[in-house]
Design an enzyme around this catalytic site. Sequence first.
Site: not given
Ligand code: GLC
Length: 565
Positions: A98, A204, A262, A339-340
Amino acid sequence: MQRKWWMSAIGYQIYPRTFYDSNNDGIGDLQGIIQKLDYIRALGVNLIWIGPFYKSPMDDNGYDVSNYFDVDPVFGTLDDARELISEAHKRDIKVVLDLVLNHTSDEHAWFAESRSSLDNPKRDYYIWQKGKLDKDGKLVPPNNWGSFFEGSAWNYDEQSKEFYMKIFSNKMPDLNWDNPKLREEMYHVARYWLDMGVDGFRVDAIAHLARDLSFEDSELPLNIHGVAPDWSKFSNRKELFTYINEFHEKVLSHYDCMTVGEVGGGAKIEAGLGYAAYDAKAFNMAFNFDHCWETSQVVDPTTKEIKNITNVKNLKRIFNYWIEGMEDKGWLPQYWLNHDHPRVISQYGDPKNYHRESGTMLGTVLLTLPGTPFIYNGEEIGMSNVDYTDVNDFNDVWVKNNIKKLLEHETMDSIMDKLKRTSRDNARTPMQWSDKKYAGFSTVLPIQKEVSNYIDVNVKKQESDDKSILNTYRKLAHLRRFGDYSDVLTYGKFKLINPDDENVFAYERYDSNKKLIIITNFRSFTVPFDYQKDVRIVYSNYDRTDKNVTQLKPFEALILEKIYD
Ligand code: GLC
Ligand code: CA
């Protein structure tokens, strides 16, 4: 389209903190992942995406990085990371990390320097603005933009008397991608890990690297925190594609690596193509969140329980929008949750009454859609949302930052109901390995409280049951990766059947040799559905023998093959 290894891969996302604790301190770790590599391989997976394990004060569970070149001691050491990469490779499993490019921790050395004075050479690594005086002469942030995690997108720094931008928590200052020096630093980070042998990145929060540098107020109405939740000020802006193209040219194009950005919510096909078209010189795939929240909540009049009703038509429309829009132009990742998000079986299935049926049905969809599927750890045994009764069991930074404010507007009961449906903690509970105390994750109290159904829902129990969700994921993953159907499932075309059906998600996957028909019922009751053609049954989660489909049982899933003469 040139075929690449990651197109025929099956991914598995590991949340390291709660996956497996090898040294019994209550926190998952890299040695724990190593110990479970055989389990992962047996699942049919050949690609793992591991959540961040860099050095971090853990304000946001590792997404707040204080040193990109080291492993946080709770997870292990750099040697453990090297061992994990090589042990995974021995088992033909690729390793994807990540990569957090949007922000660092406020405890990163760059930030310490940056805030130390207005003329520090690293001042421009972050985004600083002077505050404004409101009508009462009080110092307020430079504009009304809101952040994802709490209040304003700005936080005041006592030391240098200016505000820094932070679209996540106060402890996660945003990096200034407009600064070429900063960009070089981040390329260096990426090369460091690629040179160590990792096979790519899940990148990310990639949609946010570019901001509206005019920093003008948003016109959107203010929310309960007194700020405008206007993500357009820092999401999917066109300048960001130049940064990504440069990242590709200077780093990614020099490695045989896989990247999945993402992108989150609110992106359209045009942006999707910018991120992940074959010729975009950007990433290989992009995750959007569009299909993650397609439920309506209804209250059961007798039990007063809140239930999720899946908007099946919308769900189909969304999948179809992305599959059609990217067809022949770019590759898609597929996933139910990360995980979100809440657990998918709680969101779109029925863990209480149809655990096995709905878990296998959801697995059938995931593993037969076009694109590279990513299973989220625990999904393969149907792990469900939390059953916490105390708000303090929730750990997520969002909950901690917002609970006080929420209580001014809502009762604790209603907040708890919502959190149990939507909180990110739902996906972050300890992996349920067995019915032993703490779900077999650790021998001591885990850092995050487990879900109490681990007694029934666990890996150990499902391993010995041929029809379990776990063994179904294994079977379907093997069906996809090996043997006669591998080609059509990986590269075949996609066509919805009965897009207007309100209950059933059905589609064809076909190429010039084969046609598969996938039929899945998203309801906890029997629904009518007509499909009577010359077919053979490839998979059924009810051991169906009747090929003439006129109705579908609760959460029934079928894979049929058209018989050609
Ligand atoms: C992404 C991650 C999340 C995190 C955010 C800030 O959305 O998946 O878990 O809190 O970025 O890094
Ligand atoms: Ca540990």
